[in-house]
Design an enzyme around this catalytic site. Sequence first.
Site, PDB file in Angstrom:
ATOM      1  N   HIS A  40      -1.954  -1.487   3.824  1.00  9.27           N
ATOM      2  CA  HIS A  40      -1.043  -0.759   2.940  1.00  9.27           C
ATOM      3  C   HIS A  40      -1.068   0.736   3.232  1.00  9.27           C
ATOM      4  O   HIS A  40      -1.982   1.242   3.865  1.00  9.27           O
ATOM      5  CB  HIS A  40      -1.430  -0.989   1.473  1.00  9.27           C
ATOM      6  CG  HIS A  40      -2.732  -0.326   1.089  1.00  9.27           C
ATOM      7  ND1 HIS A  40      -3.957  -0.840   1.437  1.00  9.27           N
ATOM      8  CD2 HIS A  40      -2.994   0.815   0.406  1.00  9.27           C
ATOM      9  CE1 HIS A  40      -4.918  -0.051   0.980  1.00  9.27           C
ATOM     10  NE2 HIS A  40      -4.366   0.970   0.346  1.00  9.27           N
ATOM     11  N   HIS A  67      -3.465 -10.654   3.807  1.00  7.73           N
ATOM     12  CA  HIS A  67      -4.588  -9.809   3.413  1.00  7.73           C
ATOM     13  C   HIS A  67      -5.458  -9.418   4.609  1.00  7.73           C
ATOM     14  O   HIS A  67      -6.108  -8.370   4.610  1.00  7.73           O
ATOM     15  CB  HIS A  67      -5.428 -10.578   2.389  1.00  7.73           C
ATOM     16  CG  HIS A  67      -6.567  -9.806   1.820  1.00  7.73           C
ATOM     17  ND1 HIS A  67      -6.400  -8.875   0.822  1.00  7.73           N
ATOM     18  CD2 HIS A  67      -7.894  -9.796   2.117  1.00  7.73           C
ATOM     19  CE1 HIS A  67      -7.582  -8.338   0.525  1.00  7.73           C
ATOM     20  NE2 HIS A  67      -8.499  -8.867   1.300  1.00  7.73           N
ATOM     21  N   ASN A 124      -4.331   5.549   4.643  1.00 12.19           N
ATOM     22  CA  ASN A 124      -5.785   5.695   4.776  1.00 12.19           C
ATOM     23  C   ASN A 124      -6.294   4.358   5.206  1.00 12.19           C
ATOM     24  O   ASN A 124      -6.093   3.375   4.493  1.00 12.19           O
ATOM     25  CB  ASN A 124      -6.440   6.010   3.429  1.00 12.19           C
ATOM     26  CG  ASN A 124      -6.136   7.410   2.973  1.00 12.19           C
ATOM     27  OD1 ASN A 124      -6.063   8.336   3.777  1.00 12.19           O
ATOM     28  ND2 ASN A 124      -5.955   7.553   1.679  1.00 12.19           N
ATOM     29  N   GLN A 156       0.628   4.741   1.550  1.00 12.52           N
ATOM     30  CA  GLN A 156       1.071   5.393   0.320  1.00 12.52           C
ATOM     31  C   GLN A 156       2.203   6.368   0.601  1.00 12.52           C
ATOM     32  O   GLN A 156       2.388   6.825   1.731  1.00 12.52           O
ATOM     33  CB  GLN A 156      -0.079   6.192  -0.294  1.00 12.52           C
ATOM     34  CG  GLN A 156      -1.251   5.347  -0.760  1.00 12.52           C
ATOM     35  CD  GLN A 156      -2.196   6.182  -1.608  1.00 12.52           C
ATOM     36  OE1 GLN A 156      -1.766   6.927  -2.490  1.00 12.52           O
ATOM     37  NE2 GLN A 156      -3.482   6.063  -1.344  1.00 12.52           N
ATOM     38  N   SER A 181      -9.274   1.926  -0.530  1.00 10.21           N
ATOM     39  CA  SER A 181      -9.862   1.116  -1.599  1.00 10.21           C
ATOM     40  C   SER A 181      -9.769  -0.377  -1.342  1.00 10.21           C
ATOM     41  O   SER A 181     -10.376  -1.159  -2.052  1.00 10.21           O
ATOM     42  CB  SER A 181      -9.139   1.444  -2.908  1.00 10.21           C
ATOM     43  OG  SER A 181      -7.747   1.192  -2.757  1.00 10.21           O
ATOM     44  N   CYS A 194      -2.270  -8.485  -2.812  1.00 15.15           N
ATOM     45  CA  CYS A 194      -1.781  -9.767  -2.299  1.00 15.15           C
ATOM     46  C   CYS A 194      -0.588 -10.255  -3.137  1.00 15.15           C
ATOM     47  O   CYS A 194      -0.491  -9.960  -4.327  1.00 15.15           O
ATOM     48  CB  CYS A 194      -2.901 -10.804  -2.309  1.00 15.15           C
ATOM     49  SG  CYS A 194      -3.947 -10.755  -0.834  1.00 15.15           S
ATOM     50  N   HIS A 211      -6.479  -4.836   2.383  1.00 10.08           N
ATOM     51  CA  HIS A 211      -5.100  -5.331   2.517  1.00 10.08           C
ATOM     52  C   HIS A 211      -4.236  -4.223   3.142  1.00 10.08           C
ATOM     53  O   HIS A 211      -4.260  -3.087   2.665  1.00 10.08           O
ATOM     54  CB  HIS A 211      -4.557  -5.716   1.132  1.00 10.08           C
ATOM     55  CG  HIS A 211      -3.324  -6.551   1.210  1.00 10.08           C
ATOM     56  ND1 HIS A 211      -3.283  -7.862   0.823  1.00 10.08           N
ATOM     57  CD2 HIS A 211      -2.091  -6.258   1.687  1.00 10.08           C
ATOM     58  CE1 HIS A 211      -2.062  -8.338   1.047  1.00 10.08           C
ATOM     59  NE2 HIS A 211      -1.328  -7.372   1.563  1.00 10.08           N
ATOM     60  N   CYS A 245      -7.414  -9.657  -4.830  1.00  6.74           N
ATOM     61  CA  CYS A 245      -6.832  -8.449  -4.242  1.00  6.74           C
ATOM     62  C   CYS A 245      -5.631  -7.996  -5.066  1.00  6.74           C
ATOM     63  O   CYS A 245      -4.736  -8.788  -5.353  1.00  6.74           O
ATOM     64  CB  CYS A 245      -6.402  -8.745  -2.810  1.00  6.74           C
ATOM     65  SG  CYS A 245      -5.368  -7.457  -2.102  1.00  6.74           S
ATOM     66  N   PHE A 294     -18.413  15.128  10.544  1.00  6.90           N
ATOM     67  CA  PHE A 294     -18.331  15.713   9.211  1.00  6.90           C
ATOM     68  C   PHE A 294     -17.809  17.137   9.312  1.00  6.90           C
ATOM     69  O   PHE A 294     -18.085  17.829  10.283  1.00  6.90           O
ATOM     70  CB  PHE A 294     -19.716  15.743   8.549  1.00  6.90           C
ATOM     71  CG  PHE A 294     -20.180  14.399   8.083  1.00  6.90           C
ATOM     72  CD1 PHE A 294     -19.726  13.872   6.879  1.00  6.90           C
ATOM     73  CD2 PHE A 294     -21.055  13.656   8.848  1.00  6.90           C
ATOM     74  CE1 PHE A 294     -20.156  12.624   6.444  1.00  6.90           C
ATOM     75  CE2 PHE A 294     -21.473  12.402   8.416  1.00  6.90           C
ATOM     76  CZ  PHE A 294     -21.024  11.891   7.219  1.00  6.90           C
TER      77      PHE A 294
HETATM   78  P1  H2U Z   1      -5.821   3.735  -0.838  1.00  6.91           P
HETATM   79  O1  H2U Z   1      -4.668   3.732   0.144  1.00  6.91           O
HETATM   80  O2  H2U Z   1      -6.601   4.994  -0.741  1.00  6.91           O
HETATM   81  O3  H2U Z   1      -6.635   2.509  -0.742  1.00  6.91           O
HETATM   82  O4  H2U Z   1      -5.166   3.708  -2.293  1.00  6.91           O
HETATM   83  C1  H2U Z   1      -4.497   2.607  -2.838  1.00  6.91           C
HETATM   84  C2  H2U Z   1      -3.682   3.055  -4.025  1.00  6.91           C
HETATM   85  O5  H2U Z   1      -3.374   1.924  -4.843  1.00  6.91           O
HETATM   86  C3  H2U Z   1      -4.401   4.046  -4.920  1.00  6.91           C
HETATM   87  O6  H2U Z   1      -3.672   5.259  -4.900  1.00  6.91           O
HETATM   88  C4  H2U Z   1      -3.313   2.326  -6.185  1.00  6.91           C
HETATM   89  C5  H2U Z   1      -4.384   3.400  -6.302  1.00  6.91           C
HETATM   90  O7  H2U Z   1      -4.036   4.335  -7.287  1.00  6.91           O
HETATM   91  N1  H2U Z   1      -3.520   1.157  -7.063  1.00  6.91           N
HETATM   92  C6  H2U Z   1      -2.485   0.724  -7.857  1.00  6.91           C
HETATM   93  O8  H2U Z   1      -1.422   1.344  -7.885  1.00  6.91           O
HETATM   94  N2  H2U Z   1      -2.644  -0.410  -8.639  1.00  6.91           N
HETATM   95  C7  H2U Z   1      -3.812  -1.120  -8.707  1.00  6.91           C
HETATM   96  O9  H2U Z   1      -3.862  -2.129  -9.371  1.00  6.91           O
HETATM   97  C8  H2U Z   1      -5.001  -0.667  -7.961  1.00  6.91           C
HETATM   98  C9  H2U Z   1      -4.796   0.496  -7.029  1.00  6.91           C
HETATM   99 ZN    ZN Z   2      -4.703  -8.811  -0.288  1.00  8.94          ZN
END
Ligand code: H2U
Ligand code: ZN
Length: 347
Positions: free
Chosen positions: A167, A114, A154, A169, A162, A54, A165, A51, A313
């Site tokens: 998180h 995680h 998200n 933004q 993605s 992590c 874990h 991950c 949708f």
């Molecule tokens: P999500 O919240 O949509 O999962 O996005 C996670 C963000 O993490 C995404 O904007 C960033 C991606 O650019 N990221 C990093 O900054 N470093 C990484 O190693 C992978 C993902």
């Molecule tokens: Zn993790």
Amino acid sequence: MKLDLSNHPHRRYNPLTGEWVQVSPHRTKRPWQGKQENVPQEKKPEYDPNCYLCPGNSRAGGAHNEDYKSTFVFDNDFSALLPNTPNEEYNKNDLLIAKGEKGICRVICFSPRHDLTLPEMEHSQIRNVVDLWVKEYEELGSRDYINYVQIFENKGEMMGCSNPHPHGQIWAQQTIPNEPKKELVQQKEYYSKHSRTLLSDYLALEMEQDERIVAQNDHFVVIVPFWAFWPFETIVISRRPFARFTDMTSEERDALADIIKQITVKYDNIFEISFPYSAGFHPAPTDGEEHPEWHFHMHFYPPLLRSATVKKFRVGYEMLGNQQRDITPKASADLMNSLSDVHYMNR
Ligand code: H2U
Ligand code: ZN
């Protein structure tokens, strides 16, 4: 014939954006339940060596995460906005128009674990996340070229998240983005007419009607708004009209942590799955103005409709015509109010 909001097709006004939502309650006369199917749920490890969020692991581009014990923030390795963009304008015949945009994007890990999500975290751990949001809003917002700090999460693959874990933004930028911009215009207009914030008057009305409230504590109330578009959309409104993250008292920060836990537990209990959503805050812009009209709030926009797999949708009429929903906001609130306050995993 008198208009019956639980029966007749009608349009509802969103005073925060100035837009309308079309409601077709007659299409859902059948009673409507929550959980109906058994969705297999994989057990996640507390630590995943693969991950990128992590503690101690490496990220794309070679950066290393600290061995963090509570929360962790870093500049997004794939930032959508960059601080050193030229501020130039491009204009061809007033038809091809563009502008350089400066900004900063960050990622916030809510927990070193995680396998947790906000509804599964302890109150004190969510409070740490609140404190970090406040700190980031203050730090990024104080830069002179940052006029809006958009903090969001998200959650779930369905929302394009993605990584499981926990998180969120932050996108902090020069221009106030479209959604808060509409709210700015609407809130200003209301405030100049009534000398009270739009959301304090709206909250008072909702408290009086008591039909769409799904959670509350001493400082925040969660409502399925009268104008909700997403089936289980909610808005979290502060009881005291304040504008900024940095205006919150310590008690209010605790209450925000508590209300986030309450609403996310409720969401998970609807279909007894980790409920996907996009959620985020709308604090006042950080453009150096006073903003007495602005009322701090948070939106939850979950895509699920009537089961763990059936998603709403935005296609056809909604892309070309108008936002639309069938089930009324009150019916969504009723369903949410019929659920236990205890997370289904802890029962
Ligand atoms: P999500 O919240 O949509 O999962 O996005 C996670 C963000 O993490 C995404 O904007 C960033 C991606 O650019 N990221 C990093 O900054 N470093 C990484 O190693 C992978 C993902
Ligand atoms: Zn993790």
